[in-house]
Write a protein that holds these residues in place. Structure first.
Motif, PDB file in Angstrom:
ATOM      1  N   LEU A 422       0.817  -1.213   0.000  1.00  0.00           N
ATOM      2  CA  LEU A 422       0.000   0.000   0.000  1.00  0.00           C
ATOM      3  C   LEU A 422       0.849   1.259   0.000  1.00  0.00           C
ATOM      4  CD1 LEU A 422      -1.596   0.311   3.580  1.00  0.00           C
ATOM      5  CD2 LEU A 422       0.336  -1.150   3.052  1.00  0.00           C
ATOM      6  N   GLY A 423       0.315   2.326  -0.640  1.00  0.00           N
ATOM      7  CA  GLY A 423       1.045   3.582  -0.750  1.00  0.00           C
ATOM      8  C   GLY A 423       1.353   4.186   0.608  1.00  0.00           C
ATOM      9  N   ARG A 424       2.362   5.061   0.638  1.00  0.00           N
ATOM     10  CA  ARG A 424       2.832   5.615   1.897  1.00  0.00           C
ATOM     11  C   ARG A 424       1.727   6.374   2.651  1.00  0.00           C
ATOM     12  NH1 ARG A 424       7.738   6.332   3.995  1.00  0.00           N
ATOM     13  NH2 ARG A 424       7.758   4.134   3.432  1.00  0.00           N
ATOM     14  N   PHE A 425       0.863   7.108   1.938  1.00  0.00           N
ATOM     15  CA  PHE A 425      -0.232   7.805   2.609  1.00  0.00           C
ATOM     16  C   PHE A 425      -1.085   6.827   3.395  1.00  0.00           C
ATOM     17  CE2 PHE A 425      -4.734   9.005   2.597  1.00  0.00           C
ATOM     18  CZ  PHE A 425      -4.687  10.212   3.295  1.00  0.00           C
ATOM     19  N   TRP A 426      -1.397   5.679   2.789  1.00  0.00           N
ATOM     20  CA  TRP A 426      -2.244   4.688   3.461  1.00  0.00           C
ATOM     21  C   TRP A 426      -1.487   4.003   4.591  1.00  0.00           C
ATOM     22  CZ3 TRP A 426      -6.805   5.975   2.126  1.00  0.00           C
ATOM     23  CH2 TRP A 426      -7.063   6.455   0.835  1.00  0.00           C
ATOM     24  N   GLN A 427      -0.179   3.852   4.428  1.00  0.00           N
ATOM     25  CA  GLN A 427       0.637   3.316   5.521  1.00  0.00           C
ATOM     26  C   GLN A 427       0.564   4.220   6.751  1.00  0.00           C
ATOM     27  OE1 GLN A 427       4.546   2.685   3.488  1.00  0.00           O
ATOM     28  NE2 GLN A 427       4.614   0.836   4.730  1.00  0.00           N
ATOM     29  N   ILE A 428       0.723   5.518   6.523  1.00  0.00           N
ATOM     30  CA  ILE A 428       0.673   6.468   7.642  1.00  0.00           C
ATOM     31  C   ILE A 428      -0.711   6.472   8.283  1.00  0.00           C
ATOM     32  CG2 ILE A 428       0.830   8.923   8.239  1.00  0.00           C
ATOM     33  CD1 ILE A 428       2.951   9.208   6.054  1.00  0.00           C
ATOM     34  N   TYR A 429      -1.754   6.434   7.449  1.00  0.00           N
ATOM     35  CA  TYR A 429      -3.125   6.396   7.950  1.00  0.00           C
ATOM     36  C   TYR A 429      -3.325   5.157   8.836  1.00  0.00           C
ATOM     37  CZ  TYR A 429      -8.216   7.271   7.646  1.00  0.00           C
ATOM     38  OH  TYR A 429      -9.534   7.539   7.912  1.00  0.00           O
ATOM     39  N   LEU A 430      -2.823   4.010   8.365  1.00  0.00           N
ATOM     40  CA  LEU A 430      -2.958   2.782   9.148  1.00  0.00           C
ATOM     41  C   LEU A 430      -2.165   2.867  10.448  1.00  0.00           C
ATOM     42  CD1 LEU A 430      -3.982  -0.075   9.500  1.00  0.00           C
ATOM     43  CD2 LEU A 430      -2.135  -0.886   8.020  1.00  0.00           C
ATOM     44  N   PHE A 431      -0.984   3.468  10.378  1.00  0.00           N
ATOM     45  CA  PHE A 431      -0.164   3.644  11.585  1.00  0.00           C
ATOM     46  C   PHE A 431      -0.915   4.485  12.621  1.00  0.00           C
ATOM     47  CE2 PHE A 431       3.765   5.682  13.574  1.00  0.00           C
ATOM     48  CZ  PHE A 431       4.084   4.550  14.316  1.00  0.00           C
ATOM     49  N   ILE A 432      -1.544   5.557  12.166  1.00  0.00           N
ATOM     50  CA  ILE A 432      -2.344   6.387  13.081  1.00  0.00           C
ATOM     51  C   ILE A 432      -3.533   5.596  13.613  1.00  0.00           C
ATOM     52  CG2 ILE A 432      -3.798   8.455  13.210  1.00  0.00           C
ATOM     53  CD1 ILE A 432      -1.963   9.712  11.074  1.00  0.00           C
ATOM     54  N   GLY A 433      -4.162   4.808  12.726  1.00  0.00           N
ATOM     55  CA  GLY A 433      -5.290   3.987  13.159  1.00  0.00           C
ATOM     56  C   GLY A 433      -4.906   2.980  14.226  1.00  0.00           C
ATOM     57  N   LEU A 434      -3.722   2.396  14.094  1.00  0.00           N
ATOM     58  CA  LEU A 434      -3.261   1.439  15.101  1.00  0.00           C
ATOM     59  C   LEU A 434      -3.048   2.119  16.452  1.00  0.00           C
ATOM     60  CD1 LEU A 434      -0.787  -0.693  12.966  1.00  0.00           C
ATOM     61  CD2 LEU A 434      -2.931  -1.475  13.994  1.00  0.00           C
ATOM     62  N   PHE A 435      -2.574   3.353  16.434  1.00  0.00           N
ATOM     63  CA  PHE A 435      -2.409   4.051  17.703  1.00  0.00           C
ATOM     64  C   PHE A 435      -3.751   4.450  18.303  1.00  0.00           C
ATOM     65  CE2 PHE A 435       2.132   4.354  17.011  1.00  0.00           C
ATOM     66  CZ  PHE A 435       2.597   4.293  18.325  1.00  0.00           C
ATOM     67  N   LEU A 436      -4.741   4.706  17.455  1.00  0.00           N
ATOM     68  CA  LEU A 436      -6.091   4.907  17.977  1.00  0.00           C
ATOM     69  C   LEU A 436      -6.581   3.635  18.655  1.00  0.00           C
ATOM     70  CD1 LEU A 436      -8.751   6.408  18.334  1.00  0.00           C
ATOM     71  CD2 LEU A 436      -9.353   5.780  15.973  1.00  0.00           C
ATOM     72  N   TRP A 437      -6.304   2.488  18.028  1.00  0.00           N
ATOM     73  CA  TRP A 437      -6.674   1.200  18.637  1.00  0.00           C
ATOM     74  C   TRP A 437      -5.961   1.013  19.976  1.00  0.00           C
ATOM     75  CZ3 TRP A 437      -3.461  -3.141  19.479  1.00  0.00           C
ATOM     76  CH2 TRP A 437      -4.117  -4.297  19.878  1.00  0.00           C
ATOM     77  N   VAL A 438      -4.673   1.342  20.027  1.00  0.00           N
ATOM     78  CA  VAL A 438      -3.920   1.239  21.286  1.00  0.00           C
ATOM     79  C   VAL A 438      -4.565   2.110  22.355  1.00  0.00           C
ATOM     80  CG1 VAL A 438      -1.714   1.756  22.412  1.00  0.00           C
ATOM     81  CG2 VAL A 438      -1.731   0.630  20.175  1.00  0.00           C
ATOM     82  N   LEU A 439      -4.937   3.327  21.996  1.00  0.00           N
ATOM     83  CA  LEU A 439      -5.575   4.232  22.950  1.00  0.00           C
ATOM     84  C   LEU A 439      -6.898   3.662  23.454  1.00  0.00           C
ATOM     85  CD1 LEU A 439      -5.717   6.991  24.387  1.00  0.00           C
ATOM     86  CD2 LEU A 439      -6.790   7.914  22.318  1.00  0.00           C
ATOM     87  N   LEU A 440      -7.704   3.112  22.549  1.00  0.00           N
ATOM     88  CA  LEU A 440      -8.979   2.518  22.949  1.00  0.00           C
ATOM     89  C   LEU A 440      -8.761   1.329  23.882  1.00  0.00           C
ATOM     90  CD1 LEU A 440     -10.821   2.610  19.489  1.00  0.00           C
ATOM     91  CD2 LEU A 440     -11.313   4.050  21.490  1.00  0.00           C
ATOM     92  N   MET A 441      -7.745   0.535  23.588  1.00  0.00           N
ATOM     93  CA  MET A 441      -7.440  -0.623  24.435  1.00  0.00           C
ATOM     94  C   MET A 441      -6.998  -0.177  25.826  1.00  0.00           C
ATOM     95  SD  MET A 441      -7.820  -3.654  22.982  1.00  0.00           S
ATOM     96  CE  MET A 441      -6.651  -4.668  23.898  1.00  0.00           C
TER      97      MET A 441
END
Length: 768
Positions: A422-441
């Motif tokens: 996946l393109g770098r923009f989507w990589q960064i978006y996913l990285f941010i999404g994973l940290f949102l998941w970490v925060l929710l957890m």
């Protein structure tokens, strides 16, 4: 209840874990620096003696970008990493260049006119060509690589061979495009083709040119090709023997430990207060955020189904390169796209099932529903959908040639690197999404962290693995648009090996153990020691075992030594899965209420079996350096990948899905017959796929790679031979059986979520 004492205290295990990880990651980073320093140089200019510049560094860099946009590792491979249908471009170019240079030498000799040329004289030509190809003519001061006029002519001959393939301007070229399953209409202009040729030339140059002051190439003489002197160096044999010795020693030590401790430790599973006589989790309050995870599991099943359909199409391209039973699928889903989506979906649906399990389980364990938790779960869900749809659209546009600018492709299109396409923009978006998941957890688990529990180690392990899931995906951001491919490979395997195969497995193990404790099925001290011990054993081999993916990626011999040594230790804990399967069976049979968890337990048991077969046996088949030297990029790798990725992580994802569905659905709507069909069909189909098709294909390719040369085992003539195509067709029965399992699981989920609530199936959970 009898008391017991283990050899290792929890405190001591924590010390061992922390110290070992500090040492392991320090070594991993130190030798990563060595890869940066000793990677094959990219010359500023490739010059021909008395004839000017042939290629420049900007050509090579641009060629790498062109290759990425075409699908990169999804359309053939470089240095053995990538897909299996088109050639390995490095190996193929190298062999063709050697043949062309021999022909040039013979053609410029008077002996060419001899009616009966002496065979020994031809061998002298081969020796001369071998010496020329292996000589390192790169000047580090001027950053210039010089070629003889003869070699320049050989390079031009190879370029002439590839030109109709990538530009589709002759009948022979169109035929080869079909063999390689290229898109019909996506061709290159002259400038892009010139740049792509420069990149392919450089990768083949690194594969044959001796390192400074050494007699092996930058890729440790890979690929195997005796014509150019690429044969296994002594170091491959030495570190292979050492890895086997360590494997045997490690198995012996671990079995001895289990034999000594089994009766006094592993038998003491029962909690101090006795096994639970009721389903505590089944009666737990399902919070709004927990209910919101149901849509995640729907998406998991949908992505799983689409991935299987794409896998069938991708496999069929091996016998009919540009269609499916005559249907022009290549116009819409060419091989590079179907394989990209197939491999990415395998990671996405499995990872989504694990992330959703975390979001469901965290409030369940803590009994706490943070404010706006449901909103966060829903927002993350929408973000994940956008990432999947957006990244897939960019990849489709890139492969079809609609995105042909290198920078735009890097950010929005197809990066060309397997599993992280996946393109770098989507990589960064996913990285941010994973940290949102970490925060929710962490928000949901916070009450457990601040409470004074008797032994908080399990909670700490869940939290640490949660945080590292977010952090480790960031390794995929460590390379740029034109990063050296050796450096990129180093960081890519941080994501594929450490993130997917390492941290997620620790997270899943900790979550399952914590749930078993909360269910009243496992003593907390045993669970804590088990998870800590398993984490130490697995990561101690797994962290530096990352290097076994980098043997021939332009890395120093020290990387091979570490990879061979520690990848052997990765296999060691898989040899005692019989003990774990036995204990799973004991846990399941403690009370009648556990029948509702029969099938989740069965899927967890399948994980153990396939861990031994897919990750253990098939993994070690290709892990020793001397084995991987001949097998890298052949179907032995695909065999290991299918058996390990789905067999271990896929079954685990489905088991976790069922575990969560226990609270999200009415157990009375569970059709046990469908689960039984699904479970056994998935297992039988996977076994048929591997043993009837992928493994025989890989072994036959390996035989020919050893007997002839590596590029031969990847050539169009070989891949489309009657035997190889017959072995591809042998996948059909296994694919059909496996698809039945997927369909049965999807139908089960539909009935469980939307079935009539008054439906009651007799004998729930009793059919195995």
């Amino acid at each position: 209840m009898a008391t017991y004492q283990t050899t290792f205290t929890t405190r001591r295990l924590w010390i061992i874990l922390l110290v070992s990880m500090l040492v392991m990651f320090s070594v991993l980073l130190f030798f990563g620096q060595k890869i940066y320093q000793q990677a094959p140089p990219i010359p500023a200019t490739v010059v021909v003696e008395d004839a000017g510049v042939l290629f420049t560094k900007s050509d090579i860099d641009r060629g790498q970008n062109v290759w990425q946009a075409l699908g990169g590792m999804q359309q053939g491979s470089i240095w053995g990493h990538g897909s299996y249908l088109a050639p390995d471009w490095s190996a193929d170019w190298l062999h063709r260049e050697a043949l062309a240079l021999i022909e040039y030498r013979i053609g410029t000799s008077l002996r060419r006119n001899t009616a009966d040329p002496n065979v020994s004289v031809e061998e002298l030509y081969k020796l001369s060509v071998r010496a020329e190809l292996r000589a390192n003519t790169y000047d580090p001061d001027t950053q210039s690589l010089s070629l003889s006029p003869g070699r320049a002519e050989a390079v031009k001959a190879v370029v002439a061979h590839y030109k109709p393939i990538f530009q589709g301007n002759t009948a022979a070229g169109l035929e080869m495009r079909e063999y390689y399953a290229f898109p019909l209409h996506s061709t290159l202009n002259d400038e892009d083709f010139h740049a792509l040729s420069a990149f392919f030339f450089w990768t083949s140059w690194a594969a044959v040119t001796n390192r400074p002051d050494d007699n092996i190439s930058y890729t440790s003489n890979w690929p195997h090709d005796p014509l150019v002197g690429n044969v296994p160096p002594p170091s491959l044999y030495m570190w292979s023997f050492i890895s086997i010795l360590l494997l045997l020693g490690g198995i012996g030590a671990l079995v001895w430990y289990y034999a000594r401790e089994f009766d006094v430790w592993r038998q003491n599973l029962e909690p101090e207060e006795g096994f639970a006589d009721a389903d505590h989790l089944g009666s737990a309050v399902i919070t709004p955020s927990m209910k919101a995870t149901a849509k995640y599991f729907w998406v998991v099943i949908a992505l799983f189904g689409v991935q299987i359909l794409l896998g069938i199409l991708t496999a069929h391209y091996q016998v009919e390169g540009q269609g499916l039973y005559g249907l022009p699928f290549v116009d819409y889903l060419p091989y590079a796209v179907s394989r990209t989506w197939h491999t990415q979906l395998s990671v996405l649906w499995i990872a989504t099932s694990w992330l959703a399990t975390g979001l469901y389980v965290a409030p369940l364990l803590s009994g706490h529903e943070p404010k706006f938790q449901r909103f966060g779960v829903n927002f993350l869900f929408i973000s994940l959908l956008l990432i999947v749809v957006g990244s897939f659209a960019g990849q489709w546009l890139a492969v079809h040639g609609y995105i042909n600018d290198g920078l735009t492709n890097f950010w929005l299109g197809h990066q060309g690197y397997e599993y992280v396409d996946l393109g770098r923009f989507w990589q960064i978006y996913l990285f941010i999404g994973l940290f949102l998941w970490v925060l929710l957890m962490l928000r949901a688990l916070w009450p457990l962290l601040v409470s004074k529990t008797k032994d908080p180690s399990l909670v700490y392990l869940v939290v640490i693995s949660t945080v590292t899931i977010g952090l480790f995906y960031g390794a995929g951001l460590m390379w740029g648009q034109n990063t050296h491919i050796s450096v990129m490979e180093y960081w890519r395997w941080w994501v594929v090996h450490l993130w997917v195969e390492g941290i997620f497995e620790v997270f899943a193990t900790a979550i399952i153990a914590t749930l078993f404790v909360r269910m009243g099925l496992l003593r907390v001290s045993v669970a804590t020691v088990s998870v800590l011990f398993a984490t130490i054993i697995f990561l101690s081999g797994g962290v530096l075992g990352t290097f076994h993916h980098l043997y021939f990626s332009g890395t120093p011999i020290s990387v091979m030594a570490l990879g061979a040594t520690f990848s052997a230790l990765e296999v060691v804990p898989l040899m005692v899965v019989g003990f774990e399967a036995y204990n799973h069976a004991k846990i399941e049979k403690q009370a009648l209420w556990e029948e509702a968890y029969h099938w989740p337990f069965m899927f967890f048991s399948a994980v153990l079996v396939w861990n031994l077969i897919g990750a253990g046996l098939f993994g070690f088949l290709i892990n020793p350096p001397i084995a991987l030297y001949f097998m890298q990029g052949l179907n032995t790798t695909a065999n290991h990948g299918h058996a390990a990725l789905f067999g271990v992580y896929g079954f685990l994802g489905l088991g976790l899905t069922l575990y969560c569905m226990r609270g999200l659905t009415n157990i009375q709507n569970w059709d046990q017959r469908l689960l039984k069909i699904s479970f056994w069909s998935l297992n039988a189909g996977l076994a048929m796929m591997t043993f009837l098709s992928l493994l025989p294909q890989g072994l036959w390719q390996t035989y020919n790679a050893v007997e002839h040369y590596y590029a031969f085992a990847r050539s169009a003539e070989f891949m489309h031979s009657n035997l190889m195509e017959g072995l591809v067709w042998a996948r059909v029965p296994g694919d059909v059986v496996f698809s039945v399992g997927v369909g049965a699981f999807a139908l089960f989920a539909w009935k469980a979520f939307v079935g009539k609530k008054e439906q009651l199936l007799e004998g729930a959970g009793s059919q195995a």
